[in-house]
Enzyme design. Structure first.
Site, mmCIF file in Angstrom:
data_model
loop_
_atom_site.group_PDB
_atom_site.id
_atom_site.type_symbol
_atom_site.label_atom_id
_atom_site.label_comp_id
_atom_site.label_asym_id
_atom_site.label_seq_id
_atom_site.Cartn_x
_atom_site.Cartn_y
_atom_site.Cartn_z
ATOM 1 N N THR A 51 -5.941 -7.258 10.185
ATOM 2 C CA THR A 51 -6.207 -5.973 9.518
ATOM 3 C C THR A 51 -5.852 -4.791 10.419
ATOM 4 O O THR A 51 -5.323 -3.785 9.947
ATOM 5 C CB THR A 51 -7.701 -5.875 9.156
ATOM 6 O OG1 THR A 51 -8.099 -7.086 8.524
ATOM 7 C CG2 THR A 51 -7.972 -4.711 8.232
ATOM 8 N N PHE A 105 -15.614 3.711 6.923
ATOM 9 C CA PHE A 105 -14.203 3.897 6.598
ATOM 10 C C PHE A 105 -13.948 4.014 5.097
ATOM 11 O O PHE A 105 -12.802 4.182 4.670
ATOM 12 C CB PHE A 105 -13.359 2.754 7.187
ATOM 13 C CG PHE A 105 -13.769 1.376 6.724
ATOM 14 C CD1 PHE A 105 -13.306 0.856 5.515
ATOM 15 C CD2 PHE A 105 -14.611 0.589 7.499
ATOM 16 C CE1 PHE A 105 -13.676 -0.398 5.081
ATOM 17 C CE2 PHE A 105 -14.989 -0.679 7.074
ATOM 18 C CZ PHE A 105 -14.518 -1.177 5.856
ATOM 19 N N ARG A 115 -2.471 -14.648 4.244
ATOM 20 C CA ARG A 115 -3.119 -13.865 5.304
ATOM 21 C C ARG A 115 -2.457 -14.111 6.657
ATOM 22 O O ARG A 115 -2.392 -13.216 7.503
ATOM 23 C CB ARG A 115 -4.631 -14.095 5.296
ATOM 24 C CG ARG A 115 -5.247 -13.441 4.025
ATOM 25 C CD ARG A 115 -6.741 -13.346 4.010
ATOM 26 N NE ARG A 115 -7.302 -12.488 5.034
ATOM 27 C CZ ARG A 115 -7.745 -11.244 4.823
ATOM 28 N NH1 ARG A 115 -7.669 -10.690 3.637
ATOM 29 N NH2 ARG A 115 -8.288 -10.562 5.801
ATOM 30 N N GLU A 164 -9.307 -9.746 -8.496
ATOM 31 C CA GLU A 164 -8.404 -8.628 -8.203
ATOM 32 C C GLU A 164 -7.166 -8.679 -9.090
ATOM 33 O O GLU A 164 -6.679 -7.646 -9.559
ATOM 34 C CB GLU A 164 -8.013 -8.659 -6.713
ATOM 35 C CG GLU A 164 -9.213 -8.382 -5.813
ATOM 36 C CD GLU A 164 -8.937 -8.634 -4.327
ATOM 37 O OE1 GLU A 164 -7.790 -8.989 -3.968
ATOM 38 O OE2 GLU A 164 -9.882 -8.479 -3.531
ATOM 39 N N LYS A 200 0.819 -1.216 0.000
ATOM 40 C CA LYS A 200 0.000 0.000 0.000
ATOM 41 C C LYS A 200 0.859 1.275 0.000
ATOM 42 O O LYS A 200 2.058 1.224 0.290
ATOM 43 C CB LYS A 200 -0.968 -0.058 1.193
ATOM 44 C CG LYS A 200 -1.971 -1.222 1.079
ATOM 45 C CD LYS A 200 -3.053 -1.161 2.163
ATOM 46 C CE LYS A 200 -4.055 -2.292 1.990
ATOM 47 N NZ LYS A 200 -5.168 -2.220 2.972
ATOM 48 N N HIS A 245 -2.142 -5.484 1.358
ATOM 49 C CA HIS A 245 -3.431 -6.134 1.102
ATOM 50 C C HIS A 245 -3.188 -7.600 0.759
ATOM 51 O O HIS A 245 -2.212 -7.934 0.102
ATOM 52 C CB HIS A 245 -4.127 -5.459 -0.083
ATOM 53 C CG HIS A 245 -5.253 -6.265 -0.675
ATOM 54 N ND1 HIS A 245 -6.497 -6.323 -0.094
ATOM 55 C CD2 HIS A 245 -5.312 -7.058 -1.773
ATOM 56 C CE1 HIS A 245 -7.281 -7.115 -0.832
ATOM 57 N NE2 HIS A 245 -6.579 -7.572 -1.854
ATOM 58 N N ASN A 263 -2.290 0.258 6.545
ATOM 59 C CA ASN A 263 -1.855 -1.020 7.131
ATOM 60 C C ASN A 263 -0.931 -1.825 6.216
ATOM 61 O O ASN A 263 -0.888 -3.053 6.292
ATOM 62 C CB ASN A 263 -3.069 -1.829 7.624
ATOM 63 C CG ASN A 263 -4.031 -2.203 6.513
ATOM 64 O OD1 ASN A 263 -3.788 -1.896 5.352
ATOM 65 N ND2 ASN A 263 -5.107 -2.881 6.859
ATOM 66 N N ARG A 322 2.162 -6.785 8.835
ATOM 67 C CA ARG A 322 1.455 -5.611 9.380
ATOM 68 C C ARG A 322 2.015 -5.205 10.738
ATOM 69 O O ARG A 322 2.098 -4.015 11.057
ATOM 70 C CB ARG A 322 -0.049 -5.873 9.427
ATOM 71 C CG ARG A 322 -0.695 -5.674 8.052
ATOM 72 C CD ARG A 322 -2.124 -6.121 8.024
ATOM 73 N NE ARG A 322 -2.817 -5.686 6.807
ATOM 74 C CZ ARG A 322 -3.906 -6.284 6.342
ATOM 75 N NH1 ARG A 322 -4.437 -7.329 6.984
ATOM 76 N NH2 ARG A 322 -4.477 -5.843 5.242
ATOM 77 N N TYR A 381 -12.704 -1.341 -4.298
ATOM 78 C CA TYR A 381 -13.244 -1.536 -2.945
ATOM 79 C C TYR A 381 -14.765 -1.382 -2.906
ATOM 80 O O TYR A 381 -15.324 -1.104 -1.843
ATOM 81 C CB TYR A 381 -12.575 -0.555 -1.973
ATOM 82 C CG TYR A 381 -11.162 -0.964 -1.598
ATOM 83 C CD1 TYR A 381 -10.930 -2.059 -0.759
ATOM 84 C CD2 TYR A 381 -10.050 -0.284 -2.068
ATOM 85 C CE1 TYR A 381 -9.651 -2.453 -0.405
ATOM 86 C CE2 TYR A 381 -8.752 -0.668 -1.730
ATOM 87 C CZ TYR A 381 -8.572 -1.750 -0.900
ATOM 88 O OH TYR A 381 -7.295 -2.143 -0.542
HETATM 89 P P1 GTP Z 1 -7.218 -5.892 2.872
HETATM 90 O O1 GTP Z 1 -6.171 -6.957 2.760
HETATM 91 O O2 GTP Z 1 -6.663 -4.514 2.738
HETATM 92 O O3 GTP Z 1 -8.432 -6.159 2.034
HETATM 93 O O4 GTP Z 1 -7.649 -5.960 4.375
HETATM 94 P P2 GTP Z 1 -8.581 -7.008 5.069
HETATM 95 O O5 GTP Z 1 -9.077 -8.047 4.113
HETATM 96 O O6 GTP Z 1 -7.825 -7.464 6.252
HETATM 97 O O7 GTP Z 1 -9.781 -6.057 5.480
HETATM 98 P P3 GTP Z 1 -11.130 -5.707 4.691
HETATM 99 O O8 GTP Z 1 -11.118 -6.268 3.318
HETATM 100 O O9 GTP Z 1 -12.260 -6.034 5.586
HETATM 101 O O10 GTP Z 1 -11.024 -4.121 4.606
HETATM 102 C C1 GTP Z 1 -10.276 -3.472 3.584
HETATM 103 C C2 GTP Z 1 -9.519 -2.318 4.210
HETATM 104 O O11 GTP Z 1 -10.474 -1.397 4.749
HETATM 105 C C3 GTP Z 1 -8.621 -2.705 5.386
HETATM 106 O O12 GTP Z 1 -7.308 -3.060 4.983
HETATM 107 C C4 GTP Z 1 -8.631 -1.446 6.240
HETATM 108 O O13 GTP Z 1 -7.642 -0.531 5.816
HETATM 109 C C5 GTP Z 1 -9.990 -0.855 5.966
HETATM 110 N N1 GTP Z 1 -10.887 -1.214 7.052
HETATM 111 C C6 GTP Z 1 -11.626 -2.335 7.211
HETATM 112 N N2 GTP Z 1 -12.322 -2.317 8.354
HETATM 113 C C7 GTP Z 1 -12.002 -1.131 8.947
HETATM 114 C C8 GTP Z 1 -12.395 -0.510 10.162
HETATM 115 O O14 GTP Z 1 -13.185 -1.042 10.950
HETATM 116 N N3 GTP Z 1 -11.836 0.720 10.421
HETATM 117 C C9 GTP Z 1 -10.969 1.331 9.565
HETATM 118 N N4 GTP Z 1 -10.459 2.521 9.882
HETATM 119 N N5 GTP Z 1 -10.574 0.768 8.408
HETATM 120 C C10 GTP Z 1 -11.087 -0.436 8.114
HETATM 121 MG MG MG Z 2 -9.986 -7.583 2.316
#
Ligand code: GTP
Ligand code: MG
Length: 139
Positions: free
Chosen positions: A93, A59, A87, A128, A11, A117, A114, A104, A51
């Site tokens: 996350t 968020f 993962r 993707e 990122k 991805h 963070n 992370r 997204y």
């Molecule tokens: P990615 O690998 O980035 O997709 O992360 P993830 O799969 O662990 O999380 P998810 O797909 O649910 O969310 C995508 C991104 O949205 C995350 O990497 C976070 O940066 C953001 N995000 C998700 N949930 C939250 C939340 O509760 N608060 C905030 N601030 N950001 C969030």
């Molecule tokens: Mg995700």
């Protein structure tokens, strides 16, 4: 057990902080093979599309703004059990909850910034990956 393909992005925060090298080293040492890789940048519209599943969440705006704020590294990776193992490597996350030794834990700044991805399913990894790479760019 997941399939053998995952998709990742280093990122904007991690690119800006010069963490591409150390992150790719960890990915390499975990046994992933790079099928495709590029440095690129999301436009706002492309970030919103990528997204789209999070549209409307609290968020979303911050996420789109951040992901389009600078260049990223996009890559398709290959390894047995790719989704689950990747993962595990990247960690939770929320960096405050990420386990010691995960990408992370080492490189993330916040929930939004963070560092990396990782696709969450075989289906999303393919979707993707094809968002960024044509068939001819995958080896
Ligand atoms: P990615 O690998 O980035 O997709 O992360 P993830 O799969 O662990 O999380 P998810 O797909 O649910 O969310 C995508 C991104 O949205 C995350 O990497 C976070 O940066 C953001 N995000 C998700 N949930 C939250 C939340 O509760 N608060 C905030 N601030 N950001 C969030
Ligand atoms: Mg995700």
């Amino acid at each position: 057990m997941s399939g053998n393909i995952t998709f990742t992005m280093i990122k904007p925060c991690a690119v800006k902080n010069n963490f591409i090298g150390p992150i790719l080293k960890m990915i390499n040492e975990k046994g992933f093979r790079i099928k495709a890789i590029k440095m690129t940048r999301f436009s706002r519209e492309r970030a919103e599309a990528f997204y789209g599943i999070h549209a409307g969440k609290f968020f979303f705006e911050e996420l789109v703004e951040f992901m389009s704020s600078g260049p990223i590294i996009a890559a398709i990776l290959e390894k047995e059990n790719a989704i689950d193992d990747f993962r595990d490597l990247i960690g939770n996350t929320n960096p405050e909850k990420a386990a010691e030794g995960t990408i992370r834990k080492l490189f993330a700044e916040s929930f939004t910034a963070n560092a990396i991805h990782g696709a969450d399913s075989d289906e999303n990894a393919l979707r993707e990956g094809s968002f960024f790479f044509s068939e001819m760019e995958q080896y």
